[in-house]
Design a protein around this motif. Sequence first.
Motif, PDB file in Angstrom:
ATOM      1  N   LEU A 198     -21.151 -13.941  57.985  1.00  9.31           N
ATOM      2  CA  LEU A 198     -19.828 -13.797  58.632  1.00  9.31           C
ATOM      3  C   LEU A 198     -19.708 -12.530  59.466  1.00  9.31           C
ATOM      4  O   LEU A 198     -19.108 -12.540  60.534  1.00  9.31           O
ATOM      5  CB  LEU A 198     -18.721 -13.800  57.585  1.00  9.31           C
ATOM      6  N   VAL A 199     -20.259 -11.425  58.988  1.00  4.37           N
ATOM      7  CA  VAL A 199     -20.122 -10.149  59.694  1.00  4.37           C
ATOM      8  C   VAL A 199     -21.246  -9.944  60.697  1.00  4.37           C
ATOM      9  O   VAL A 199     -20.994  -9.590  61.845  1.00  4.37           O
ATOM     10  CB  VAL A 199     -20.078  -8.978  58.685  1.00  4.37           C
ATOM     11  N   ARG A 200     -22.477 -10.167  60.293  1.00  4.38           N
ATOM     12  CA  ARG A 200     -23.633  -9.897  61.161  1.00  4.38           C
ATOM     13  C   ARG A 200     -23.724 -10.842  62.346  1.00  4.38           C
ATOM     14  O   ARG A 200     -24.084 -10.448  63.438  1.00  4.38           O
ATOM     15  CB  ARG A 200     -24.965 -10.011  60.425  1.00  4.38           C
ATOM     16  N   GLN A 201     -23.469 -12.118  62.092  1.00  5.72           N
ATOM     17  CA  GLN A 201     -23.614 -13.133  63.126  1.00  5.72           C
ATOM     18  C   GLN A 201     -22.372 -14.020  63.125  1.00  5.72           C
ATOM     19  O   GLN A 201     -22.364 -15.076  62.510  1.00  5.72           O
ATOM     20  CB  GLN A 201     -24.852 -13.997  62.857  1.00  5.72           C
ATOM     21  N   PRO A 202     -21.336 -13.597  63.812  1.00  4.03           N
ATOM     22  CA  PRO A 202     -20.098 -14.392  63.803  1.00  4.03           C
ATOM     23  C   PRO A 202     -20.217 -15.655  64.648  1.00  4.03           C
ATOM     24  O   PRO A 202     -19.598 -15.787  65.689  1.00  4.03           O
ATOM     25  CB  PRO A 202     -19.055 -13.423  64.346  1.00  4.03           C
ATOM     26  N   ARG A 203     -21.041 -16.581  64.180  1.00  2.00           N
ATOM     27  CA  ARG A 203     -21.254 -17.854  64.885  1.00  2.00           C
ATOM     28  C   ARG A 203     -20.575 -18.963  64.104  1.00  2.00           C
ATOM     29  O   ARG A 203     -21.232 -19.810  63.507  1.00  2.00           O
ATOM     30  CB  ARG A 203     -22.740 -18.129  65.027  1.00  2.00           C
ATOM     31  N   TYR A 204     -19.282 -18.913  64.100  1.00  6.78           N
ATOM     32  CA  TYR A 204     -18.501 -19.918  63.393  1.00  6.78           C
ATOM     33  C   TYR A 204     -17.206 -20.136  64.141  1.00  6.78           C
ATOM     34  O   TYR A 204     -16.825 -19.338  64.996  1.00  6.78           O
ATOM     35  CB  TYR A 204     -18.221 -19.507  61.945  1.00  6.78           C
ATOM     36  N   VAL A 205     -16.561 -21.227  63.843  1.00 11.15           N
ATOM     37  CA  VAL A 205     -15.283 -21.539  64.465  1.00 11.15           C
ATOM     38  C   VAL A 205     -14.203 -20.880  63.613  1.00 11.15           C
ATOM     39  O   VAL A 205     -14.148 -21.099  62.405  1.00 11.15           O
ATOM     40  CB  VAL A 205     -15.061 -23.066  64.524  1.00 11.15           C
ATOM     41  N   ALA A 206     -13.375 -20.068  64.241  1.00 10.44           N
ATOM     42  CA  ALA A 206     -12.325 -19.364  63.516  1.00 10.44           C
ATOM     43  C   ALA A 206     -10.971 -19.687  64.134  1.00 10.44           C
ATOM     44  O   ALA A 206     -10.813 -19.613  65.347  1.00 10.44           O
ATOM     45  CB  ALA A 206     -12.570 -17.857  63.562  1.00 10.44           C
ATOM     46  N   LEU A 207     -10.042 -20.045  63.292  1.00 14.42           N
ATOM     47  CA  LEU A 207      -8.677 -20.288  63.747  1.00 14.42           C
ATOM     48  C   LEU A 207      -7.868 -19.005  63.636  1.00 14.42           C
ATOM     49  O   LEU A 207      -8.224 -18.097  62.878  1.00 14.42           O
ATOM     50  CB  LEU A 207      -8.028 -21.386  62.906  1.00 14.42           C
ATOM     51  N   ALA A 208      -6.771 -18.932  64.354  1.00 15.96           N
ATOM     52  CA  ALA A 208      -5.901 -17.758  64.286  1.00 15.96           C
ATOM     53  C   ALA A 208      -5.325 -17.632  62.871  1.00 15.96           C
ATOM     54  O   ALA A 208      -5.015 -18.630  62.220  1.00 15.96           O
ATOM     55  CB  ALA A 208      -4.772 -17.873  65.301  1.00 15.96           C
ATOM     56  N   SER A 209      -5.202 -16.405  62.420  1.00 13.94           N
ATOM     57  CA  SER A 209      -4.682 -16.169  61.074  1.00 13.94           C
ATOM     58  C   SER A 209      -3.215 -16.566  60.975  1.00 13.94           C
ATOM     59  O   SER A 209      -2.506 -16.679  61.977  1.00 13.94           O
ATOM     60  CB  SER A 209      -4.844 -14.700  60.687  1.00 13.94           C
ATOM     61  N   GLU A 210      -2.807 -16.733  59.748  1.00 13.83           N
ATOM     62  CA  GLU A 210      -1.434 -17.110  59.439  1.00 13.83           C
ATOM     63  C   GLU A 210      -0.888 -16.087  58.442  1.00 13.83           C
ATOM     64  O   GLU A 210      -1.592 -15.690  57.519  1.00 13.83           O
ATOM     65  CB  GLU A 210      -1.479 -18.501  58.808  1.00 13.83           C
ATOM     66  N   GLU A 211       0.328 -15.639  58.652  1.00 15.92           N
ATOM     67  CA  GLU A 211       0.958 -14.750  57.676  1.00 15.92           C
ATOM     68  C   GLU A 211       1.642 -15.611  56.622  1.00 15.92           C
ATOM     69  O   GLU A 211       2.400 -16.523  56.960  1.00 15.92           O
ATOM     70  CB  GLU A 211       1.985 -13.839  58.346  1.00 15.92           C
ATOM     71  N   VAL A 212       1.337 -15.335  55.363  1.00 18.01           N
ATOM     72  CA  VAL A 212       1.948 -16.075  54.263  1.00 18.01           C
ATOM     73  C   VAL A 212       2.566 -15.073  53.290  1.00 18.01           C
ATOM     74  O   VAL A 212       2.167 -13.916  53.241  1.00 18.01           O
ATOM     75  CB  VAL A 212       0.929 -16.984  53.531  1.00 18.01           C
ATOM     76  N   LYS A 213       3.544 -15.549  52.538  1.00 15.26           N
ATOM     77  CA  LYS A 213       4.170 -14.714  51.509  1.00 15.26           C
ATOM     78  C   LYS A 213       3.803 -15.287  50.153  1.00 15.26           C
ATOM     79  O   LYS A 213       4.031 -16.453  49.881  1.00 15.26           O
ATOM     80  CB  LYS A 213       5.681 -14.695  51.670  1.00 15.26           C
ATOM     81  N   VAL A 214       3.216 -14.447  49.332  1.00 16.45           N
ATOM     82  CA  VAL A 214       2.865 -14.823  47.972  1.00 16.45           C
ATOM     83  C   VAL A 214       3.609 -13.862  47.049  1.00 16.45           C
ATOM     84  O   VAL A 214       3.332 -12.669  47.046  1.00 16.45           O
ATOM     85  CB  VAL A 214       1.345 -14.726  47.732  1.00 16.45           C
ATOM     86  N   ARG A 215       4.593 -14.405  46.341  1.00 15.14           N
ATOM     87  CA  ARG A 215       5.439 -13.573  45.466  1.00 15.14           C
ATOM     88  C   ARG A 215       5.995 -12.362  46.232  1.00 15.14           C
ATOM     89  O   ARG A 215       5.853 -11.234  45.796  1.00 15.14           O
ATOM     90  CB  ARG A 215       4.669 -13.125  44.238  1.00 15.14           C
ATOM     91  N   ASP A 216       6.552 -12.611  47.378  1.00 15.85           N
ATOM     92  CA  ASP A 216       7.174 -11.599  48.241  1.00 15.85           C
ATOM     93  C   ASP A 216       6.199 -10.569  48.804  1.00 15.85           C
ATOM     94  O   ASP A 216       6.618  -9.536  49.314  1.00 15.85           O
ATOM     95  CB  ASP A 216       8.322 -10.881  47.507  1.00 15.85           C
ATOM     96  N   LYS A 217       4.905 -10.834  48.720  1.00 14.96           N
ATOM     97  CA  LYS A 217       3.905  -9.949  49.321  1.00 14.96           C
ATOM     98  C   LYS A 217       3.358 -10.625  50.562  1.00 14.96           C
ATOM     99  O   LYS A 217       2.997 -11.804  50.530  1.00 14.96           O
ATOM    100  CB  LYS A 217       2.751  -9.681  48.353  1.00 14.96           C
ATOM    101  N   ARG A 218       3.303  -9.853  51.657  1.00 11.91           N
ATOM    102  CA  ARG A 218       2.712 -10.371  52.886  1.00 11.91           C
ATOM    103  C   ARG A 218       1.202 -10.438  52.729  1.00 11.91           C
ATOM    104  O   ARG A 218       0.574  -9.481  52.284  1.00 11.91           O
ATOM    105  CB  ARG A 218       3.037  -9.452  54.061  1.00 11.91           C
ATOM    106  N   MET A 219       0.633 -11.586  53.082  1.00 13.31           N
ATOM    107  CA  MET A 219      -0.814 -11.750  53.035  1.00 13.31           C
ATOM    108  C   MET A 219      -1.269 -12.456  54.303  1.00 13.31           C
ATOM    109  O   MET A 219      -0.457 -13.063  55.012  1.00 13.31           O
ATOM    110  CB  MET A 219      -1.234 -12.532  51.782  1.00 13.31           C
ATOM    111  N   GLN A 220      -2.553 -12.354  54.572  1.00 18.82           N
ATOM    112  CA  GLN A 220      -3.118 -12.908  55.797  1.00 18.82           C
ATOM    113  C   GLN A 220      -4.141 -13.982  55.424  1.00 18.82           C
ATOM    114  O   GLN A 220      -5.093 -13.709  54.687  1.00 18.82           O
ATOM    115  CB  GLN A 220      -3.779 -11.781  56.587  1.00 18.82           C
TER     116      GLN A 220
END
Length: 138
Positions: free
Chosen positions: A63-85
């Motif tokens: 994932l880090v060395r060779q980013p040769r993958y399809v990636a979608l835009a991140s989504e902000e979600v709330k888990v127990r009132d905590k912002r997560m990505q």
Amino acid sequence: MKIYLTTVCLLLGLGVAPLHAQLSTSLAGNYLPSVLATSPAHRDSLMEMIKGQPGLPFWVRALVRQPRYVALASEEVKVRDKRMQLFRACEPRTCESSWLKVLYSEDGKRALLYVSDAKLGIKIFGDPTPEELAFLTR
């Protein structure tokens, strides 16, 4: 110059917030390769979690060395009132059979990973809570 000063005075008088107050740190609309390349916290938390783990597809290990993958835009979600990505990514040409979801804490220091691969099965890393697991599995 006079018009500029008048405009600034009007904006200040109308209570328009300074530019730095208007900018927010959105957790949505980011891409995993870019985040891993620029955020040591995100990169380190993910790599520590998968380091030495057996049964991962090659593209996930890279994932880090060779980013040769399809990636979608991140989504902000709330888990127990905590912002997560929440990030989604998959192996090119085999997205239906080899994909992952990564859920990060707001600061990127905690990562949770769900990998689904038709040949290698399902792997879950990071000890997610039931609420976090719900975001990873839907």
